[in-house]
Design an enzyme around this catalytic site. Structure first.
Site, PDB file in Angstrom:
ATOM      1  N   ASN A  49      -9.295   7.577   2.804  1.00 11.02           N
ATOM      2  CA  ASN A  49      -8.930   8.869   2.204  1.00 11.02           C
ATOM      3  C   ASN A  49      -9.279  10.039   3.124  1.00 11.02           C
ATOM      4  O   ASN A  49      -8.716  11.124   3.007  1.00 11.02           O
ATOM      5  CB  ASN A  49      -9.721   9.133   0.906  1.00 11.02           C
ATOM      6  N   ARG A 115       2.510   8.893 -14.500  1.00  9.35           N
ATOM      7  CA  ARG A 115       3.413  10.049 -14.549  1.00  9.35           C
ATOM      8  C   ARG A 115       4.193  10.081 -15.853  1.00  9.35           C
ATOM      9  O   ARG A 115       4.353  11.126 -16.475  1.00  9.35           O
ATOM     10  CB  ARG A 115       4.398   9.983 -13.386  1.00  9.35           C
ATOM     11  N   CYS A 166      13.892 -17.999  -5.370  1.00 13.38           N
ATOM     12  CA  CYS A 166      14.218 -18.984  -4.343  1.00 13.38           C
ATOM     13  C   CYS A 166      14.239 -18.362  -2.950  1.00 13.38           C
ATOM     14  O   CYS A 166      14.030 -19.058  -1.966  1.00 13.38           O
ATOM     15  CB  CYS A 166      15.497 -19.744  -4.681  1.00 13.38           C
TER      16      CYS A 166
END
Lengths: 638, 321
Positions: A49, A115, A166
């Site tokens: 950060n 959100r 697959c």
């Protein structure tokens, strides 16, 4: 200016998120004269950060973001009142009453789920919302005012990218497919919960071996030497399973055949022996610092390892998991900050890639793909935070005509790097802000209430604490404060098919679904349908009446799909696991003559610069949905 | 690329941005030396961005002592008289910036911009100046240009809710990746003096009005012998008169420079913090581009006005240059 000053001083503001955008925003709000700011963030500070969340220092690593951000801002603006909450915005304490106390809510979030949640609370509390997101040099700010502009959910958001099973298990063609295989199948199989469903052997079990035998292969046998075990796993997944897949000639008609790789091919006996000897045993190693790279003397995470190096990392990381972190085996889930897990997944993905003729990648790149890491720089966050404050002040002044959505672009379009666009009117058929009923086609004789709750109410409608009613009859209710009888009753209901519920749900029934925390209600008309297309409608039900999220891989969908990160049975939108406050919501192609090409160009440019595929995979990253609003007339405000 | 690898510490700290601009760019950043002159809110924002990005060194010059106004949009200085008394703005900002990133050398040099010689500028790869008179800008720009190596030169100013950036990268070559191929690109920049001498008539009609308004104010301050930003609403009649004269001398219509815009710029000369963040952010991005050689750089002006929300690039150079 005087009006501006007084609205700013008198405003009570809620910030959600104290990450990349949050740090910049809190600083700019305080400098701009805001006096009363509340800030919520559930995260703690991490080293990655610090390159942009400038309120944090090395010494703060591990501490609450919201608290440290508050303290840091008070140093240069001691008289601002800042209340910090180290909590999840979805916690019940942040209910509609809580939201009502604010004049405006400012989002600096990193995931779609939160959100949507905040959007609903803002609608219920009738508080304007300024929403934002960034990724790399791109970003945007939007304004959502109930009844005036579209809400955050008026437009469908791109769904996370999913891959057909697959493709992952048998026919990978891109590196990301190998990563998903290594992370969600192999890693999960070897180190994760043994009871989890796992498609690792889906193809080989078609062949000779029965599924019972297959499960055994991955278990370390009693007293089995760890290096023997590693070689056995290696030979099984990279050798035997590939041979098995090759035996199905049909599959390879139009594809390049993969090459089986056996441990004896990549490692001399000597090398294999050496592996074990390099490592010094040190009892003080704490779990997350154990590293196969360091025990093999490999330093640079940007290097692309050879097949043999990848194989050595594979064996070494497997060995270290068993020797140093044995207690965790059976409970591990992939974490991008777990060095050993990243090493194992990188090596396994690369060996698989080598087998399928796919270019190999460095650990740095593999980590980004596996961890869905969002690109982030300080400058974009600073710019976006400035734009949020400008928009917030307009909202506080009720200056409706001036509201803008603003895009921050990497390459200028029509000379603009910051491009304002008039906001759109609310979408009249938005099930969130206009309460338009939805239509659900479902087989009422086959689908259980549980399927409806998981696949529709939680996954599609984004509810966390739902109540489901038919008229005044309660069918289901989530929550902590239920008594035992009710819980038992609801549990029983969940297992029943819709038509056999105490108050049967059949064609023509209207269900009401409500989230108490979000104070959001939505009506769903039920229509019985017998058959569903397994490929196109994998849920076995079809929700309409509102535009579906556009899935980038819609075409690819087969019987079942895997998304990169969430396990395959979990269809809910995956939150980007990054700690930052930075995720861009799509620079959408708007149906406005002025801007339509703009954003498209911006995003197209981005695609060209992209180093890897995964950027499409994040929940609400820049995605081109050029055609998605074709059937969806949007009106600009005014 | 040049043999030196990023350290483990750098890789961990810069992880998210290396994913944006790559390890090469990060290595170039760590070797770049940046000078800033004149520190207000916008430059404080810029300094934060560039220190976080991990440049090699940042040198601060601003001998003014701290006062209320200087603190108004500067988050680097604590508003405590006991802390800021007797210290210059550069010293105070340095104290604060040092903590932002231990891998960047932040230091202070005292002196006046006009007194620095060419050799001084030679120590830097990037020079950013703010709060300077027209003459001082031209002079510093000239000194940077006289050097054989390229010194990327920027000026930046914010007033009211508007901001302006000027860029001079001299002769700038960079490679641009488009799809699979890499193109070598070249851009020729005019110096500040040449750029602002381009006849207004030669500029496209849609050229940002802020460009003209900033030139009027700049000229006014120079003619009246004011320090940069030292104007008030009382000067409006004088400014409007100068505008008339300039428009007629340049034979352009007076609507090129709206009175209302000039009024805003003279009435409120203090910076608006959200605009500082935006202009400081764009400037940071441009400096990172110029150092790393990645991405199209801005040529050669950038304007932002919070009133319309547009962030616009303008190329103001002689058509044949």
């Amino acid at each position: 200016m005087d009006l501006q000053l007084s609205v700013v001083k008198g405003a009570k503001v809620l910030m959600v998120g104290a990450g990349g955008i949050g740090c910049e925003l809190l600083k700019t709000l305080a400098l701009s004269g805001f006096q009363d700011i509340h800030i919520i963030d559930m995260d703690t500070i991490e080293v990655s950060n610090l390159n942009r969340q400038f309120l944090f220092r090395q010494s703060h690593v591990g501490q609450s973001k919201s608290k440290v951000a508050r303290d840091a801002v008070l140093k240069f603006r001691p008289h601002v009142s800042i209340k910090s909450y180290h909590a999840n915005v979805k916690d019940p304490e942040f209910n509609v009453e809580f939201f009502k106390q604010f004049n405006v809510v400012l989002n600096g979030l990193d995931n779609l789920d939160a959100r949507r949640h905040v959007n609903r609370l803002c609608l219920a509390a009738n508080v304007p919302l300024v929403e934002s997101g960034t990724t790399g040099f791109l970003g945007q700010v939007t304004v959502h005012v109930k009844g005036r502009t579209e809400c955050y959910e008026c437009q469908p958001k791109p769904a996370p990218k999913t891959y057909p099973v697959c493709t992952i298990t048998s026919t990978p063609s891109k590196f990301v497919h190998c990563i998903v295989w290594a992370k969600d199948l192999l890693f999960a199989k070897l180190f994760g919960d043994k009871n989890q469903e796992n498609d690792l052997n889906i193809r080989s079990s078609d062949g000779a071996s029965s599924s019972e035998n297959v499960v055994d292969v991955f278990e370390r046998r009693e007293g089995e030497d760890i290096d023997d075990y590693g070689r056995r796993i290696f030979d099984h997944v990279f050798g035997y399973n590939i041979e098995l897949a090759l035996s199905n000639e049909e599959t390879w008609k139009n594809r390049n055949k993969p090459k089986p790789i056996y441990s004896k091919d990549v490692l001399s006996d000597e090398l294999a022996q050496q592996n074990g000897n390099v490592v010094q045993d040190s009892a003080t190693d704490d779990g997350l610092s154990v590293s196969a790279m360091s025990s093999l003397g490999m330093k640079n995470p940007q290097d692309i390892w050879s097949l043999s190096e990848n194989s050595r990392i594979f064996f070494e990381s497997l060995r270290l998991f068993f020797m140093k972190r044995g207690k965790e085996i059976g409970n591990l889930s992939f974490d991008k900050d777990d060095q050993l897990a990243v090493e194992f997944v990188t090596a396994a993905a690369n060996i698989r890639a080598a087998s399928f003729g796919i270019p190999l990648h460095s650990l740095f790149e593999a980590k980004g793909i596996a961890g869905n890491i969002v690109h982030a720089v300080a400058t974009t966050n600073a710019i976006i935070a400035g734009l949020i404050v400008i928009e917030a002040i307009k909202v506080l002044k009720n200056d409706i005509k001036s509201y803008r959505m603003t895009y921050c672009l990497e390459h200028p379009t029509r000379k603009m790097l910051l491009m304002p666009v008039e906001p759109f009117e609310p979408n009249e058929s938005c099930y969130v802000c206009s309460e338009t009923p939805l239509l659900l086609e479902i087989n009422t004789h086959r689908s259980k209430l549980k399927d409806f709750v998981e696949r529709i109410v939680k996954a599609k409608l984004g509810m966390n604490l739902p109540i489901i009613m038919q008229g005044s009859n309660l069918l289901f209710e989530a929550g902590d404060d239920l008594d035992e009888d009710m819980i038992a009753n609801y549990e029983a209901n969940l297992e029943k098919v819709l038509a056999e519920l105490p108050s049967p749900v059949t064609s023509g029934t209207m269900l009401t679904v409500e989230d108490l925390l979000q104070e959001f209600t939505c009506n769903i008309n039920i229509k019985h349908r017998e058959e569903f297309d397994e490929e196109k409608e994998p849920d076995g039900m079809l929700l309409s009446g509102w535009t579906q999220p556009v899935s980038a891989s819609e075409k690819e969908k087969e019987d079942k799909s895997i998304n990169n990160g969430a396990n395959s049975s979990d269809v809910t939108v995956e939150a980007v696991e990054d700690e930052t406050g930075v995720v861009a919501v799509g620079v959408k192609k708007r149906r406005i003559s002025e801007t339509s090409e703009v954003a498209a160009n911006a995003a197209a440019d981005e695609t060209n610069h992209k180093q890897y595929q995964v950027i499409d995979d994040e929940d609400d990253l820049v995605v081109l949905d050029g055609n998605s609003d074709a059937g969806n007339k949007r009106k600009r405000m005014q | 690329m040049d043999g030196e690898e990023l350290t483990e510490q750098e890789t961990a700290l810069y992880d998210r941005q290396i994913r944006v601009w790559g390890a090469d760019a990060q290595r170039r950043l760590s070797k770049a030396h940046v000078l800033v002159y004149g520190i207000k809110g916008t430059i404080a924002e810029f300094c934060k961005n560039i220190v976080l990005a991990g440049v090699g060194s940042l040198t601060l010059v601003d001998d003014r002592v701290a006062n209320e106004e200087a603190l108004s949009s500067n988050f680097l200085i604590p508003p405590d008289e006991n802390v800021y008394r007797g210290k210059t703005l550069a010293e105070l900002c340095c104290d604060s910036l040092i903590d932002f990133n231990p891998m960047v050398r932040v230091s202070v040099v005292k002196g006046d911009l006009s007194d620095f010689g060419i050799d001084f500028f030679n120590k830097f790869d990037v020079v950013v100046i703010s709060c300077c008179s027209l003459a001082a800008k031209k002079l510093a720009n000239d000194k940077c240009r006289k050097l054989s190596k390229r010194v990327s030169f920027y000026t930046v100013d914010c007033r009211d809710s508007c901001g302006e950036i000027f860029v001079d990268l001299k002769d700038y070559r960079y490679s641009k990746k488009k799809l699979e191929e890499t193109n070598e690109c070249q851009l020729q920049y005019p110096c500040f003096e040449d750029a602002v001498s381009v006849p207004w008539k030669a500029l496209p009609r849609k050229t940002s009005k802020l460009y003209f308004a900033m030139r009027v104010i700049e000229k006014f301050e120079e003619a009246e012998g004011r320090s940069p930003g030292e104007v008030s609403v009382a000067d409006l009649p004088g400014v409007l008169k100068l505008k008339e004269e300039l428009c007629s001398a340049q034979s352009v219509n007076e609507s090129h420079v709206p009175d209302s815009l000039l009024e805003r710029l003279v009435t409120n000369t203090t910076e608006f913090p959200p605009v500082c963040a935006i202009i400081g952010g764009i400037l940071g991005q441009e400096v990172i581009k110029a150092i790393s050689g990645k991405g199209d750089p801005l040529k050669n002006f950038f304007f932002f006005d919070a009133m319309d929300g547009k962030g616009v690039m303008e190329d103001i150079s002689e058509p044949n240059a």
